[in-house]
Design a protein around this motif. Structure first.
Motif, PDB file in Angstrom:
ATOM      1  N   ASN A 130       0.846  -1.201   0.000  1.00  0.00           N
ATOM      2  CA  ASN A 130       0.000   0.000   0.000  1.00  0.00           C
ATOM      3  C   ASN A 130       0.883   1.253   0.000  1.00  0.00           C
ATOM      4  OD1 ASN A 130       0.698   0.846   2.649  1.00  0.00           O
ATOM      5  ND2 ASN A 130      -0.854  -0.461   3.548  1.00  0.00           N
ATOM      6  N   GLU A 131       0.250   2.422  -0.071  1.00  0.00           N
ATOM      7  CA  GLU A 131       1.019   3.675  -0.193  1.00  0.00           C
ATOM      8  C   GLU A 131       1.910   3.959   1.011  1.00  0.00           C
ATOM      9  OE1 GLU A 131      -2.970   4.676   1.612  1.00  0.00           O
ATOM     10  OE2 GLU A 131      -2.336   3.491  -0.103  1.00  0.00           O
ATOM     11  N   SER A 132       1.526   3.497   2.193  1.00  0.00           N
ATOM     12  CA  SER A 132       2.354   3.727   3.383  1.00  0.00           C
ATOM     13  C   SER A 132       3.657   2.942   3.336  1.00  0.00           C
ATOM     14  CB  SER A 132       1.582   3.334   4.647  1.00  0.00           C
ATOM     15  OG  SER A 132       0.503   4.198   4.868  1.00  0.00           O
ATOM     16  N   LEU A 133       3.663   1.847   2.597  1.00  0.00           N
ATOM     17  CA  LEU A 133       4.841   0.985   2.546  1.00  0.00           C
ATOM     18  C   LEU A 133       5.697   1.202   1.305  1.00  0.00           C
ATOM     19  CD1 LEU A 133       3.152  -2.290   3.830  1.00  0.00           C
ATOM     20  CD2 LEU A 133       4.701  -0.792   5.102  1.00  0.00           C
ATOM     21  N   GLN A 134       5.269   2.103   0.432  1.00  0.00           N
ATOM     22  CA  GLN A 134       6.057   2.401  -0.759  1.00  0.00           C
ATOM     23  C   GLN A 134       7.354   3.087  -0.346  1.00  0.00           C
ATOM     24  OE1 GLN A 134       5.265   1.536  -3.970  1.00  0.00           O
ATOM     25  NE2 GLN A 134       3.512   0.470  -3.097  1.00  0.00           N
ATOM     26  N   SER A 135       8.447   2.710  -0.978  1.00  0.00           N
ATOM     27  CA  SER A 135       9.758   3.241  -0.609  1.00  0.00           C
ATOM     28  C   SER A 135      10.607   3.412  -1.854  1.00  0.00           C
ATOM     29  CB  SER A 135      10.425   2.264   0.361  1.00  0.00           C
ATOM     30  OG  SER A 135      11.744   2.631   0.607  1.00  0.00           O
ATOM     31  N   GLN A 136      11.563   4.330  -1.767  1.00  0.00           N
ATOM     32  CA  GLN A 136      12.490   4.565  -2.873  1.00  0.00           C
ATOM     33  C   GLN A 136      13.600   3.524  -2.913  1.00  0.00           C
ATOM     34  OE1 GLN A 136      12.122   7.000  -5.242  1.00  0.00           O
ATOM     35  NE2 GLN A 136      10.154   7.304  -4.256  1.00  0.00           N
ATOM     36  N   SER A 137      13.893   2.907  -1.765  1.00  0.00           N
ATOM     37  CA  SER A 137      14.981   1.931  -1.708  1.00  0.00           C
ATOM     38  C   SER A 137      14.727   0.961  -0.566  1.00  0.00           C
ATOM     39  CB  SER A 137      16.323   2.643  -1.510  1.00  0.00           C
ATOM     40  OG  SER A 137      16.371   3.262  -0.248  1.00  0.00           O
ATOM     41  N   ILE A 138      15.500  -0.122  -0.579  1.00  0.00           N
ATOM     42  CA  ILE A 138      15.450  -1.057   0.533  1.00  0.00           C
ATOM     43  C   ILE A 138      16.874  -1.301   1.006  1.00  0.00           C
ATOM     44  CG2 ILE A 138      13.288  -2.190  -0.064  1.00  0.00           C
ATOM     45  CD1 ILE A 138      14.919  -4.479  -1.277  1.00  0.00           C
ATOM     46  N   PRO A 139      17.049  -1.651   2.268  1.00  0.00           N
ATOM     47  CA  PRO A 139      15.998  -1.867   3.242  1.00  0.00           C
ATOM     48  C   PRO A 139      15.346  -0.554   3.665  1.00  0.00           C
ATOM     49  CG  PRO A 139      18.141  -2.020   4.313  1.00  0.00           C
ATOM     50  CD  PRO A 139      18.393  -1.869   2.838  1.00  0.00           C
ATOM     51  N   THR A 140      14.083  -0.652   4.009  1.00  0.00           N
ATOM     52  CA  THR A 140      13.352   0.463   4.597  1.00  0.00           C
ATOM     53  C   THR A 140      12.715  -0.046   5.879  1.00  0.00           C
ATOM     54  OG1 THR A 140      12.911   1.619   2.528  1.00  0.00           O
ATOM     55  CG2 THR A 140      11.380   2.024   4.325  1.00  0.00           C
ATOM     56  N   THR A 141      12.823   0.755   6.917  1.00  0.00           N
ATOM     57  CA  THR A 141      12.265   0.386   8.214  1.00  0.00           C
ATOM     58  C   THR A 141      11.361   1.499   8.697  1.00  0.00           C
ATOM     59  OG1 THR A 141      14.272  -0.858   8.723  1.00  0.00           O
ATOM     60  CG2 THR A 141      12.846  -0.280  10.588  1.00  0.00           C
ATOM     61  N   LEU A 142      10.212   1.116   9.208  1.00  0.00           N
ATOM     62  CA  LEU A 142       9.333   2.092   9.826  1.00  0.00           C
ATOM     63  C   LEU A 142       8.724   1.518  11.087  1.00  0.00           C
ATOM     64  CD1 LEU A 142       6.028   2.314   7.835  1.00  0.00           C
ATOM     65  CD2 LEU A 142       7.987   1.233   6.816  1.00  0.00           C
ATOM     66  N   VAL A 143       8.331   2.410  11.970  1.00  0.00           N
ATOM     67  CA  VAL A 143       7.639   2.024  13.192  1.00  0.00           C
ATOM     68  C   VAL A 143       6.319   2.764  13.198  1.00  0.00           C
ATOM     69  CG1 VAL A 143       7.679   2.047  15.725  1.00  0.00           C
ATOM     70  CG2 VAL A 143       9.802   1.621  14.442  1.00  0.00           C
ATOM     71  N   VAL A 144       5.256   2.005  13.441  1.00  0.00           N
ATOM     72  CA  VAL A 144       3.906   2.562  13.488  1.00  0.00           C
ATOM     73  C   VAL A 144       3.434   2.513  14.933  1.00  0.00           C
ATOM     74  CG1 VAL A 144       1.549   2.313  12.622  1.00  0.00           C
ATOM     75  CG2 VAL A 144       3.476   1.718  11.147  1.00  0.00           C
ATOM     76  N   SER A 145       2.870   3.606  15.409  1.00  0.00           N
ATOM     77  CA  SER A 145       2.369   3.660  16.786  1.00  0.00           C
ATOM     78  C   SER A 145       1.034   2.924  16.880  1.00  0.00           C
ATOM     79  CB  SER A 145       2.191   5.113  17.226  1.00  0.00           C
ATOM     80  OG  SER A 145       1.062   5.676  16.576  1.00  0.00           O
ATOM     81  N   PRO A 146       0.596   2.585  18.101  1.00  0.00           N
ATOM     82  CA  PRO A 146      -0.715   1.958  18.260  1.00  0.00           C
ATOM     83  C   PRO A 146      -1.858   2.838  17.734  1.00  0.00           C
ATOM     84  CG  PRO A 146       0.577   1.659  20.253  1.00  0.00           C
ATOM     85  CD  PRO A 146       1.338   2.618  19.374  1.00  0.00           C
ATOM     86  N   GLN A 147      -1.633   4.136  17.646  1.00  0.00           N
ATOM     87  CA  GLN A 147      -2.642   5.054  17.123  1.00  0.00           C
ATOM     88  C   GLN A 147      -2.640   5.096  15.596  1.00  0.00           C
ATOM     89  OE1 GLN A 147      -0.295   6.053  19.511  1.00  0.00           O
ATOM     90  NE2 GLN A 147      -1.725   5.507  21.142  1.00  0.00           N
ATOM     91  N   GLY A 148      -1.751   4.346  14.955  1.00  0.00           N
ATOM     92  CA  GLY A 148      -1.727   4.282  13.498  1.00  0.00           C
ATOM     93  C   GLY A 148      -0.934   5.388  12.829  1.00  0.00           C
ATOM     94  N   GLU A 149       0.026   5.953  13.543  1.00  0.00           N
ATOM     95  CA  GLU A 149       0.859   7.017  12.990  1.00  0.00           C
ATOM     96  C   GLU A 149       2.279   6.502  12.781  1.00  0.00           C
ATOM     97  OE1 GLU A 149       2.173  11.616  14.040  1.00  0.00           O
ATOM     98  OE2 GLU A 149       1.131  10.419  15.518  1.00  0.00           O
ATOM     99  N   ILE A 150       2.883   6.854  11.649  1.00  0.00           N
ATOM    100  CA  ILE A 150       4.281   6.488  11.406  1.00  0.00           C
ATOM    101  C   ILE A 150       5.143   7.394  12.283  1.00  0.00           C
ATOM    102  CG2 ILE A 150       6.150   6.372   9.713  1.00  0.00           C
ATOM    103  CD1 ILE A 150       3.970   5.882   7.569  1.00  0.00           C
ATOM    104  N   VAL A 151       5.846   6.794  13.241  1.00  0.00           N
ATOM    105  CA  VAL A 151       6.664   7.578  14.181  1.00  0.00           C
ATOM    106  C   VAL A 151       8.160   7.412  13.913  1.00  0.00           C
ATOM    107  CG1 VAL A 151       4.911   7.642  15.991  1.00  0.00           C
ATOM    108  CG2 VAL A 151       6.538   5.734  15.922  1.00  0.00           C
ATOM    109  N   PHE A 152       8.513   6.526  12.994  1.00  0.00           N
ATOM    110  CA  PHE A 152       9.914   6.346  12.604  1.00  0.00           C
ATOM    111  C   PHE A 152       9.916   5.860  11.167  1.00  0.00           C
ATOM    112  CE2 PHE A 152      13.574   3.599  11.845  1.00  0.00           C
ATOM    113  CZ  PHE A 152      14.622   4.411  12.244  1.00  0.00           C
TER     114      PHE A 152
END
Length: 194
Positions: free
Chosen positions: A149-171
């Motif tokens: 989905n659009e939230s997981l689209q990235s220009q390169s890998i590896p890509t790491t993200l952290v999502v909060s319990p409220q559904g916000e990308i915090v990292f």
């Protein structure tokens, strides 16, 4: 004065070694191993700052297949803190950071409300499965069989993200890091409590 014969011979040997490593498939694990050693030194650490996708809502649309071919819905992760990593078997930096992510996972796996979602981007599930079966990582992985989905689209890998319990990308970070640091572990634990 340059001895062109000697110079050509040196280049020929280097090209032959590179060609051998490339065509036998050994170049990827060797580069991954070298990069993993670099991460172990502590030089490459995660920057706990919001980059690019800062303060954006995470989309829970989509599904994956686990390594046994069972469907995993992204919606099942709603309300939890989620460490997400996009990787592929052909990516040396991805391979380099995986042992460190496994160590991180071992240290925080009992944290309530925290999940890890390692997403393989190889074209074929079998390739990702064979790689995971050959490793002794403690985390599990899924395959992006249905796309991202659009939230997981990235220009390169590896890509790491952290999502909060409220559904916000915090990292959000593109590129490899050693995430197994005290600072990052504390960040994940605190994020899971919010």
């Amino acid at each position: 004065m340059i001895d062109w014969k000697k110079e050509a011979k040196s280049w020929g040997i280097m090209i032959a070694i590179f060609a051998f490593l490339y065509f036998t498939g050994l170049i990827t694990p060797i580069m991954g191993g070298l990069q993993s050693l670099l991460l172990k030194t502590g030089i490459k650490k995660p920057k706990i700052t919001l980059v690019d996708k800062s303060n954006t809502d995470f989309s829970y649309q989509g599904a994956f297949l686990d390594m046994e071919g069972n469907r995993v819905n992204l919606e099942d992760y709603r309300g939890k803190a989620v460490f997400i990593n996009l990787w592929a078997t052909w990516c040396p930096p991805c391979r380099a950071e995986m042992p460190h992510i496994s160590d991180l996972y071992d240290k925080v796996k009992d944290t309530e409300n925290l999940e890890f979602l390692m997403i393989a981007l190889d074209k074929e599930l079998a390739k990702s499965k064979n790689f995971m079966d050959s490793k002794d990582f403690s985390f599990t992985s899924v395959h992006a069989s249905f796309g991202l989905n659009e939230s997981l689209q990235s220009q390169s890998i590896p890509t790491t993200l952290v999502v909060s319990p409220q559904g916000e990308i915090v990292f959000y970070q593109e590129g490899m890091s050693n995430f197994d640091t005290e600072e990052f572990r504390n960040f994940l634990i605190q994020t899971s409590k919010k």
